[in-house]
Design an enzyme around this catalytic site. Structure first.
Site, PDB file in Angstrom:
ATOM      1  N   GLU A 215      29.930  46.426  45.291  1.00 54.06           N
ATOM      2  CA  GLU A 215      30.868  45.577  44.539  1.00 54.06           C
ATOM      3  C   GLU A 215      31.317  46.334  43.305  1.00 54.06           C
ATOM      4  O   GLU A 215      30.509  47.012  42.661  1.00 54.06           O
ATOM      5  CB  GLU A 215      30.217  44.257  44.050  1.00 54.06           C
ATOM      6  CG  GLU A 215      29.969  43.231  45.109  1.00 54.06           C
ATOM      7  CD  GLU A 215      29.350  41.937  44.552  1.00 54.06           C
ATOM      8  OE1 GLU A 215      29.586  41.606  43.370  1.00 54.06           O
ATOM      9  OE2 GLU A 215      28.634  41.281  45.313  1.00 54.06           O
TER      10      GLU A 215
ATOM     11  N   ASP B   7      28.054  32.597  42.494  1.00 53.33           N
ATOM     12  CA  ASP B   7      29.385  32.472  41.919  1.00 53.33           C
ATOM     13  C   ASP B   7      30.423  32.074  42.970  1.00 53.33           C
ATOM     14  O   ASP B   7      31.412  32.764  43.171  1.00 53.33           O
ATOM     15  CB  ASP B   7      29.731  33.833  41.279  1.00 53.33           C
ATOM     16  CG  ASP B   7      31.087  33.849  40.601  1.00 53.33           C
ATOM     17  OD1 ASP B   7      31.453  32.827  39.996  1.00 53.33           O
ATOM     18  OD2 ASP B   7      31.784  34.881  40.701  1.00 53.33           O
TER      19      ASP B   7
ATOM     20  N   GLU C   7      21.802  40.602  45.119  1.00 50.88           N
ATOM     21  CA  GLU C   7      21.382  40.579  43.717  1.00 50.88           C
ATOM     22  C   GLU C   7      20.228  39.629  43.445  1.00 50.88           C
ATOM     23  O   GLU C   7      20.319  38.769  42.547  1.00 50.88           O
ATOM     24  CB  GLU C   7      22.567  40.214  42.816  1.00 50.88           C
ATOM     25  CG  GLU C   7      23.698  41.216  42.843  1.00 50.88           C
ATOM     26  CD  GLU C   7      24.814  40.866  41.867  1.00 50.88           C
ATOM     27  OE1 GLU C   7      24.747  39.808  41.213  1.00 50.88           O
ATOM     28  OE2 GLU C   7      25.758  41.673  41.768  1.00 50.88           O
TER      29      GLU C   7
ATOM     30  N   TYR D 143      29.715  46.278  37.227  1.00 54.49           N
ATOM     31  CA  TYR D 143      30.970  45.807  36.617  1.00 54.49           C
ATOM     32  C   TYR D 143      31.137  46.416  35.229  1.00 54.49           C
ATOM     33  O   TYR D 143      31.207  45.707  34.228  1.00 54.49           O
ATOM     34  CB  TYR D 143      30.968  44.266  36.563  1.00 54.49           C
ATOM     35  CG  TYR D 143      31.116  43.656  37.947  1.00 54.49           C
ATOM     36  CD1 TYR D 143      32.368  43.429  38.491  1.00 54.49           C
ATOM     37  CD2 TYR D 143      29.991  43.360  38.716  1.00 54.49           C
ATOM     38  CE1 TYR D 143      32.518  42.907  39.766  1.00 54.49           C
ATOM     39  CE2 TYR D 143      30.119  42.829  39.997  1.00 54.49           C
ATOM     40  CZ  TYR D 143      31.390  42.612  40.515  1.00 54.49           C
ATOM     41  OH  TYR D 143      31.530  42.099  41.783  1.00 54.49           O
TER      42      TYR D 143
HETATM   43  C1  BDP Z   1      28.543  39.785  41.389  1.00 51.58           C
HETATM   44  C2  BDP Z   1      28.154  38.765  42.442  1.00 51.58           C
HETATM   45  C3  BDP Z   1      29.363  38.024  42.984  1.00 51.58           C
HETATM   46  C4  BDP Z   1      30.214  37.537  41.839  1.00 51.58           C
HETATM   47  C5  BDP Z   1      30.651  38.724  41.002  1.00 51.58           C
HETATM   48  C6  BDP Z   1      31.543  38.295  39.837  1.00 51.58           C
HETATM   49  O1  BDP Z   1      27.475  39.399  43.504  1.00 51.58           O
HETATM   50  O2  BDP Z   1      28.943  36.946  43.792  1.00 51.58           O
HETATM   51  O3  BDP Z   1      31.309  36.767  42.254  1.00 51.58           O
HETATM   52  O4  BDP Z   1      29.488  39.304  40.473  1.00 51.58           O
HETATM   53  O5  BDP Z   1      31.005  37.907  38.814  1.00 51.58           O
HETATM   54  O6  BDP Z   1      27.458  40.202  40.642  1.00 51.58           O
HETATM   55  O7  BDP Z   1      32.752  38.308  39.970  1.00 51.58           O
END
Ligand code: BDP
Length: 653
Positions: free
Chosen positions: A547, A214, A458, A511
């Site tokens: 993250e 991404d 990932e 997330y």
């Molecule tokens: C995570 C990835 C990261 C993405 C992020 C996203 O590691 O590179 O930019 O998601 O979707 O899973 O913002």
């Protein structure tokens, strides 16, 4: 009593030294060094940054440059050229949409005046070094190929003095670098080219580059190109591993030398005030530092980032000449250890409160830029961040040098991102990935700020070959450097993750209320709690939330909050933080926000001019979430660390 106590101390010290030797032996398996180019009384550096002549090979096969041997004469003689700055990505500096999205070979050229003495004295080695070019590079000097390199984020170099001496009448040399950004299933990161052959849908020759990561696949010469000199007999590499016992620091070092067998060497450790602390005449050994000043992270100690300097002075002679070489390596004395629920720096629990970054900015793309680097460090310090992860590839070494000096702790990541296709676990990929780890450890092994290696982000860790792949990769990295923990960043289910048994620290990305249950903030706490309990329950290893975050378009507001507003981003953070606060007392050892700043991505329906999960905009202005994080990080620092004096009034800095 005292004797037996001292005896015990000596035995412990001896044991420490033996461990240091064992760790060290393995760490020097790599055959040659990649010391950062440095000026000294014996070395010169000539940066070749600025404008280079440039042409993209737009032929359908992208192969015309090789067929017509563009490297054999001046690039301007074989077709039109434009100015392109180095360092910079080429994508965003012109108005040409085809160059922005170009895939294939591009050609760079620059003529350089080489100081005559470098050639005439016969005692000087001249090295051409490219700090990084994305992704595959071939380099010619005066039409003769001198090296090629795969991989977009690490340096490569070639000795070119022999070639320059072939025609000593001219001191101008022509450097040509062809760079190809095409990614395939075995590159790092992987990608694939897809040709669209249906002429009712696509024009002749239409193809796209597919990737599973991404961020925008910026390309070109991203970091400095330079010439540097050493004497013919020179310090090729230095490795240091450090430890301490009570107030005595231990610096185990090894110097490797090239170009001479009969040498005398002096190794001197010098403190910040310029005083010689200890010295030796051996090529390897352990230096004992009385009343050691340890290297501490920012906000963990009032004097963070303390660096000694290890000056290596070599004298050598052959039948006709004598040589002297001098190289000074910054050295921070510190230890890193991991228990089942703690991450220890200098035997004290360290909690990562930091960020994930990208090398990314307007116009330059991934091009190295000092004002940007300095601004980012100032923002991190303002925020109270003590650490970052080099998501998703190795960053410029100058950035690690800044981290060493400021005490910012780094998780150093390989470009193993987007490994999702089963064919990217094949031997060809593994072999390349192992080489990349060699290059990464070789370059970064001496940086005290680097406390952990991350081999990938990932990957499809649930696929059957992932177990073997990561076992090999992690084992190999531990052999290269047994002194630092190794991880990979996971997003997969704890029960199906085939690589997790081999890592030292579990790093999890999640997330909640964004990719899962979008819009439902009320699920975050329960799902995050379950995530931590599951991982810790299964592996009993410390966990970093590597993250978490949410997109926020700057200036978008709504109450009640909805996705993409600054309020929603703030609330996601708030709910994550409340679970971190429970678990950090148990086994969670860090939290890294995704992301420090907004960054460019490939175009797609989920990205509105890039990824907006930054707490700063791409132009480095704060969103509301930045203030939430700032308040939290300073609070954490106050609870867990010892702040420098000036931080009494952090807002003014
Ligand atoms: C995570 C990835 C990261 C993405 C992020 C996203 O590691 O590179 O930019 O998601 O979707 O899973 O913002």
């Amino acid at each position: 009593m005292i004797c037996s106590f001292l005896g015990k101390c000596r035995a412990i010290k001896m044991f420490r030294v033996l461990c240091l030797f064992a760790a060290f032996k393995a760490g020097i398996l790599l055959d040659s060094g990649m010391l950062f180019p440095q000026e000294s009384s014996s070395r010169e550096v000539k940066e070749l940054n600025g404008l280079w002549a440039f042409r993209a090979d737009r032929s359908p096969t992208r192969n015309q440059g090789f067929q017509r041997a563009w490297y054999k004469s001046r690039l301007a003689e074989t077709g039109p050229v434009i100015d392109i700055p180095v360092p910079s990505s080429y994508n965003d500096v012109t108005q040409d949409p085809n160059l922005r999205d170009f895939i294939g070979w591009v050609w760079y050229e620059r003529e350089v005046v080489v100081p005559a003495r470098w050639i005439s004295d016969g005692k000087t080695r001249v090295v051409l070094r490219v700090e990084s070019a994305h992704y595959y590079s071939i380099v010619w000097v005066n039409g003769v190929k001198v090296t090629e390199h795969e991989g977009g984020h690490l340096p490569f170099e070639a000795d070119i003095d022999g070639l320059l001496r072939e025609d000593p009448t001219t001191t101008t040399c022509r450097i040509t670098i062809a760079v190809n950004n095409t990614l395939d299933l075995h590159t790092l990161p992987p990608g694939s080219i897809q040709y669209m052959k249906d002429r009712t849908m696509y024009p002749e020759g239409f193809f796209v580059q597919n990737t599973n990561f991404d961020f925008f696949n910026y390309a070109g010469i991203h970091r400095s190109v330079l010439l540097y000199t050493t004497p013919k007999a020179y310090v090729d590499d230095i490795t240091v591993v450090t430890d301490f016992l009570d107030s005595t620091g231990l610096v185990r070092y090894n110097v490797s030398i090239q170009g001479a067998t009969l040498v005398t060497l002096k190794v001197t450790l010098i403190d910040k005030d310029g005083h010689c602390v200890v010295s030796s005449n051996d090529t390897s050994g352990v230096l004992k530092v009385v009343d050691v000043k340890l290297w501490w992270p920012y906000l963990m100690h009032e004097n963070p980032g303390y660096l000694y300097s290890l000056e290596v002075r070599l004298n050598a002679a052959d039948g006709t000449s004598t040589y002297e070489d001098v190289y000074s390596l910054p050295v921070g004395i510190r230890t890193v250890k991991v228990t089942k629920n703690q991450f220890l720096i200098n035997n004290k629990p360290f909690y990562f409160h930091g960020v994930n970054k990208h090398e990314d900015s307007d116009i330059r793309g991934k091009g190295f830029d000092w004002p940007l680097v300095v601004k980012d460090f100032n923002l991190m310090k303002w925020l109270g961040a003590n650490s970052f992860r080099t998501s998703h590839y190795p960053y410029a070494e100058e950035i690690l040098q800044m981290c060493d000096r400021h005490g910012i702790v780094v998780i150093d990541e390989s470009p193993g991102v987007g490994i999702k296709d089963i064919r990217s676990f094949e031997n060809a990929s593994l072999t390349h990935h192992l080489e990349v780890m060699d290059e990464l450890v070789r370059r970064d092994k001496n940086h005290p700020s680097v406390v952990m290696w991350s081999v990938a982000n990932e990957p499809a860790a649930e696929m059957p070959p992932a177990g073997f792949y990561f076992q090999m990769l992690i084992k190999h990295t531990k052999v290269l450097d047994p002194t630092r923990p190794v991880t990979f960043i996971t997003d997969s289910n704890y029960a199906r993750d085939k690589g997790a048994p081999y890592v030292d620290v579990i790093c999890v990305n999640s997330y909640f209320s964004w990719y899962h249950d979008p819009g439902h903030l009320e699920v975050i706490q329960i799902q995050l709690n379950t995530q931590f309990e599951n991982w810790y329950g299964k592996y009993q290893k410390p966990i970093i939330q590597s993250e978490y975050g949410a997109d926020a378009a700057p200036g978008f507001h709504s109450d009640p909050p909805v996705m993409f507003t600054e309020e929603y981003q703030k609330l996601v953070l708030r709910d994550y933080h409340s679970v971190f606060d429970q678990k950090r007392k148990l086994y969670v050892v860090g939290e890294l926000i995704w992301n420090f700043a907004d960054f460019m991505t490939t175009q797609g329906v989920t990205r509105m001019v890039g990824n907006k999960k930054g707490i700063f905009t791409r132009q480095r202005q704060p969103k509301e979430a930045a203030f939430i994080l700032k308040e939290r990080y300073w609070r954490l620092a106050n609870e867990t660390g010892r702040l420098p004096l000036w931080t009494k009034y952090p807002c003014s800095h």
